[in-house]
Design a protein around this motif. Structure first.
Motif, PDB file in Angstrom:
ATOM      1  N   ALA A 146      56.734  40.447  53.297  1.00 32.48           N
ATOM      2  CA  ALA A 146      56.491  39.994  51.929  1.00 32.48           C
ATOM      3  C   ALA A 146      56.502  41.172  50.970  1.00 32.48           C
ATOM      4  O   ALA A 146      55.923  42.224  51.244  1.00 32.48           O
ATOM      5  N   GLN A 147      57.157  40.974  49.850  1.00 32.56           N
ATOM      6  CA  GLN A 147      57.200  41.977  48.792  1.00 32.56           C
ATOM      7  C   GLN A 147      56.038  41.725  47.832  1.00 32.56           C
ATOM      8  O   GLN A 147      55.416  40.660  47.841  1.00 32.56           O
ATOM      9  N   ARG A 148      55.774  42.686  46.988  1.00 33.29           N
ATOM     10  CA  ARG A 148      54.652  42.583  46.050  1.00 33.29           C
ATOM     11  C   ARG A 148      54.688  41.283  45.246  1.00 33.29           C
ATOM     12  O   ARG A 148      53.666  40.629  45.058  1.00 33.29           O
ATOM     13  N   ASP A 149      55.873  40.862  44.797  1.00 29.43           N
ATOM     14  CA  ASP A 149      55.955  39.644  43.983  1.00 29.43           C
ATOM     15  C   ASP A 149      55.780  38.368  44.814  1.00 29.43           C
ATOM     16  O   ASP A 149      55.719  37.278  44.265  1.00 29.43           O
ATOM     17  N   GLU A 150      55.675  38.497  46.131  1.00 33.62           N
ATOM     18  CA  GLU A 150      55.452  37.340  46.989  1.00 33.62           C
ATOM     19  C   GLU A 150      53.997  37.207  47.439  1.00 33.62           C
ATOM     20  O   GLU A 150      53.651  36.252  48.133  1.00 33.62           O
ATOM     21  N   LEU A 151      53.155  38.137  47.026  1.00 35.97           N
ATOM     22  CA  LEU A 151      51.741  38.061  47.409  1.00 35.97           C
ATOM     23  C   LEU A 151      51.080  36.816  46.833  1.00 35.97           C
ATOM     24  O   LEU A 151      50.184  36.241  47.442  1.00 35.97           O
ATOM     25  N   GLU A 152      51.530  36.371  45.659  1.00 37.21           N
ATOM     26  CA  GLU A 152      50.980  35.146  45.073  1.00 37.21           C
ATOM     27  C   GLU A 152      51.266  33.948  45.982  1.00 37.21           C
ATOM     28  O   GLU A 152      50.424  33.062  46.135  1.00 37.21           O
ATOM     29  N   THR A 153      52.417  33.933  46.627  1.00 36.57           N
ATOM     30  CA  THR A 153      52.741  32.861  47.571  1.00 36.57           C
ATOM     31  C   THR A 153      51.746  32.870  48.724  1.00 36.57           C
ATOM     32  O   THR A 153      51.235  31.820  49.125  1.00 36.57           O
ATOM     33  N   ILE A 154      51.453  34.055  49.237  1.00 36.77           N
ATOM     34  CA  ILE A 154      50.478  34.151  50.334  1.00 36.77           C
ATOM     35  C   ILE A 154      49.101  33.711  49.854  1.00 36.77           C
ATOM     36  O   ILE A 154      48.400  32.976  50.552  1.00 36.77           O
ATOM     37  N   GLU A 155      48.713  34.121  48.654  1.00 34.39           N
ATOM     38  CA  GLU A 155      47.408  33.701  48.136  1.00 34.39           C
ATOM     39  C   GLU A 155      47.359  32.188  47.934  1.00 34.39           C
ATOM     40  O   GLU A 155      46.318  31.563  48.153  1.00 34.39           O
ATOM     41  N   LEU A 197      42.292  43.088  46.156  1.00 37.62           N
ATOM     42  CA  LEU A 197      43.188  44.135  45.667  1.00 37.62           C
ATOM     43  C   LEU A 197      43.213  45.346  46.578  1.00 37.62           C
ATOM     44  O   LEU A 197      44.281  45.880  46.894  1.00 37.62           O
ATOM     45  N   ASP A 198      42.061  45.811  47.039  1.00 33.93           N
ATOM     46  CA  ASP A 198      42.027  46.969  47.937  1.00 33.93           C
ATOM     47  C   ASP A 198      42.721  46.652  49.264  1.00 33.93           C
ATOM     48  O   ASP A 198      43.365  47.518  49.852  1.00 33.93           O
ATOM     49  N   TYR A 199      42.579  45.426  49.709  1.00 32.26           N
ATOM     50  CA  TYR A 199      43.223  45.003  50.961  1.00 32.26           C
ATOM     51  C   TYR A 199      44.742  45.092  50.816  1.00 32.26           C
ATOM     52  O   TYR A 199      45.428  45.644  51.660  1.00 32.26           O
ATOM     53  N   TRP A 200      45.272  44.536  49.734  1.00 30.99           N
ATOM     54  CA  TRP A 200      46.719  44.552  49.520  1.00 30.99           C
ATOM     55  C   TRP A 200      47.248  45.967  49.301  1.00 30.99           C
ATOM     56  O   TRP A 200      48.383  46.267  49.636  1.00 30.99           O
ATOM     57  N   ARG A 201      46.435  46.832  48.735  1.00 32.37           N
ATOM     58  CA  ARG A 201      46.872  48.202  48.456  1.00 32.37           C
ATOM     59  C   ARG A 201      46.814  49.107  49.690  1.00 32.37           C
ATOM     60  O   ARG A 201      47.404  50.178  49.686  1.00 32.37           O
ATOM     61  N   ASN A 202      46.096  48.694  50.717  1.00 30.75           N
ATOM     62  CA  ASN A 202      45.977  49.492  51.934  1.00 30.75           C
ATOM     63  C   ASN A 202      47.353  49.570  52.609  1.00 30.75           C
ATOM     64  O   ASN A 202      47.952  48.540  52.919  1.00 30.75           O
ATOM     65  N   PRO A 203      47.876  50.774  52.842  1.00 23.36           N
ATOM     66  CA  PRO A 203      49.198  50.896  53.468  1.00 23.36           C
ATOM     67  C   PRO A 203      49.281  50.261  54.861  1.00 23.36           C
ATOM     68  O   PRO A 203      50.370  49.916  55.314  1.00 23.36           O
ATOM     69  N   ALA A 204      48.143  50.090  55.528  1.00 26.79           N
ATOM     70  CA  ALA A 204      48.141  49.467  56.853  1.00 26.79           C
ATOM     71  C   ALA A 204      48.222  47.943  56.780  1.00 26.79           C
ATOM     72  O   ALA A 204      48.443  47.285  57.800  1.00 26.79           O
ATOM     73  N   PHE A 211      52.302  32.196  56.928  1.00 32.55           N
ATOM     74  CA  PHE A 211      52.200  33.629  56.707  1.00 32.55           C
ATOM     75  C   PHE A 211      51.367  34.257  57.809  1.00 32.55           C
ATOM     76  O   PHE A 211      50.616  33.578  58.512  1.00 32.55           O
ATOM     77  N   VAL A 212      51.511  35.562  57.937  1.00 34.71           N
ATOM     78  CA  VAL A 212      50.707  36.337  58.869  1.00 34.71           C
ATOM     79  C   VAL A 212      50.512  37.710  58.251  1.00 34.71           C
ATOM     80  O   VAL A 212      51.400  38.206  57.549  1.00 34.71           O
ATOM     81  N   ILE A 213      49.344  38.294  58.487  1.00 36.77           N
ATOM     82  CA  ILE A 213      49.064  39.624  57.951  1.00 36.77           C
ATOM     83  C   ILE A 213      48.537  40.505  59.075  1.00 36.77           C
ATOM     84  O   ILE A 213      47.576  40.164  59.758  1.00 36.77           O
ATOM     85  N   VAL A 214      49.202  41.635  59.250  1.00 34.32           N
ATOM     86  CA  VAL A 214      48.745  42.654  60.186  1.00 34.32           C
ATOM     87  C   VAL A 214      47.982  43.677  59.358  1.00 34.32           C
ATOM     88  O   VAL A 214      48.437  44.082  58.288  1.00 34.32           O
ATOM     89  N   ASP A 215      46.807  44.082  59.857  1.00 30.10           N
ATOM     90  CA  ASP A 215      46.024  45.089  59.149  1.00 30.10           C
ATOM     91  C   ASP A 215      45.355  46.011  60.162  1.00 30.10           C
ATOM     92  O   ASP A 215      45.617  45.908  61.362  1.00 30.10           O
ATOM     93  N   ASN A 216      44.513  46.891  59.675  1.00 29.37           N
ATOM     94  CA  ASN A 216      43.794  47.804  60.571  1.00 29.37           C
ATOM     95  C   ASN A 216      42.288  47.568  60.524  1.00 29.37           C
ATOM     96  O   ASN A 216      41.512  48.449  60.838  1.00 29.37           O
ATOM     97  N   GLU A 217      41.874  46.359  60.157  1.00 28.55           N
ATOM     98  CA  GLU A 217      40.456  46.005  60.115  1.00 28.55           C
ATOM     99  C   GLU A 217      40.029  45.551  61.512  1.00 28.55           C
ATOM    100  O   GLU A 217      39.935  44.364  61.787  1.00 28.55           O
TER     101      GLU A 217
END
Length: 178
Positions: A15-24, A54-61, A76-82
């Motif tokens: 997902a690109q930055r302009d697609e984050l609204e779709t995920i939300e 916002l901090d979550y989306w800005r995290n490079p991980a 959708f699916v999100i991989v993170d480091n939490e």
């Protein structure tokens, strides 16, 4: 007459930055599903209250992906480091497949593709009250890890959870859908 069902074409799209609204937007359905197992409440306007991340989306991980089946948005699916287990690098923070596409191998294909894309130390967890997730992960994790994983039971955000911990070292071919 025999009907032969062709395999769906599954796409995991970064997902690109302009697609984050779709995920939300899809997050409303994700939270709706979770309201069966957690005390989540609708707000006054008929939506679940989702706090901005916002901090979550800005995290490079944090790596969000849209799932498409035969070109149609399916989740959708999100991989993170939490992570909750020491040494784990990757975590599936959120994972949602629309009900219409469940039971067709979409989720397993997505997990397989993610494991191939992000080799390293993984954790995947579910809340124990979520019976469909319990059954899915108990079936999929042994298959995708060759049985090489550890199982941990611990509370996360106050809820009993099961955490699978394993290492994915080298990519293999993504799992084929049935």
């Amino acid at each position: 007459m025999v009907t032969i069902r062709s395999q769906p074409s599954i796409e995991l799209h970064a997902a690109q930055r302009d697609e984050l609204e779709t995920i939300e937007n899809l997050m409303q359905f994700y939270i709706y599903d979770f309201s069966e197992w957690l005390p989540l409440k609708l707000g006054d306007h008929g939506f679940f209250n989702i706090q901005p991340k916002l901090d979550y989306w800005r995290n490079p991980a944090t790596k969000p992906f849209l799932i498409k089946v035969d070109g149609e948005l399916a989740g959708f699916v999100i991989v993170d480091n939490e992570t909750h287990i020491v040494g784990a690098e990757h975590n599936i923070g959120y994972f949602f497949v629309s009900r219409r596409f469940r039971g067709q191998g979409v989720a397993k294909f997505v997990v397989s593709a993610l494991l191939n894309r992000f080799p390293g130390q993984w954790q995947i967890f579910h809340i124990d009250a979520n019976q469909p997730a319990r059954l899915f992960w108990a079936r999929v994790i042994p298959d995708l890890t060759g049985g090489e994983f550890t199982l941990h039971h611990l509370p996360i955000d106050g809820y009993p959870c099961t955490v699978y911990r394993f290492k994915r070292s080298q990519p293999s071919a993504p799992v084929q859908t049935p």
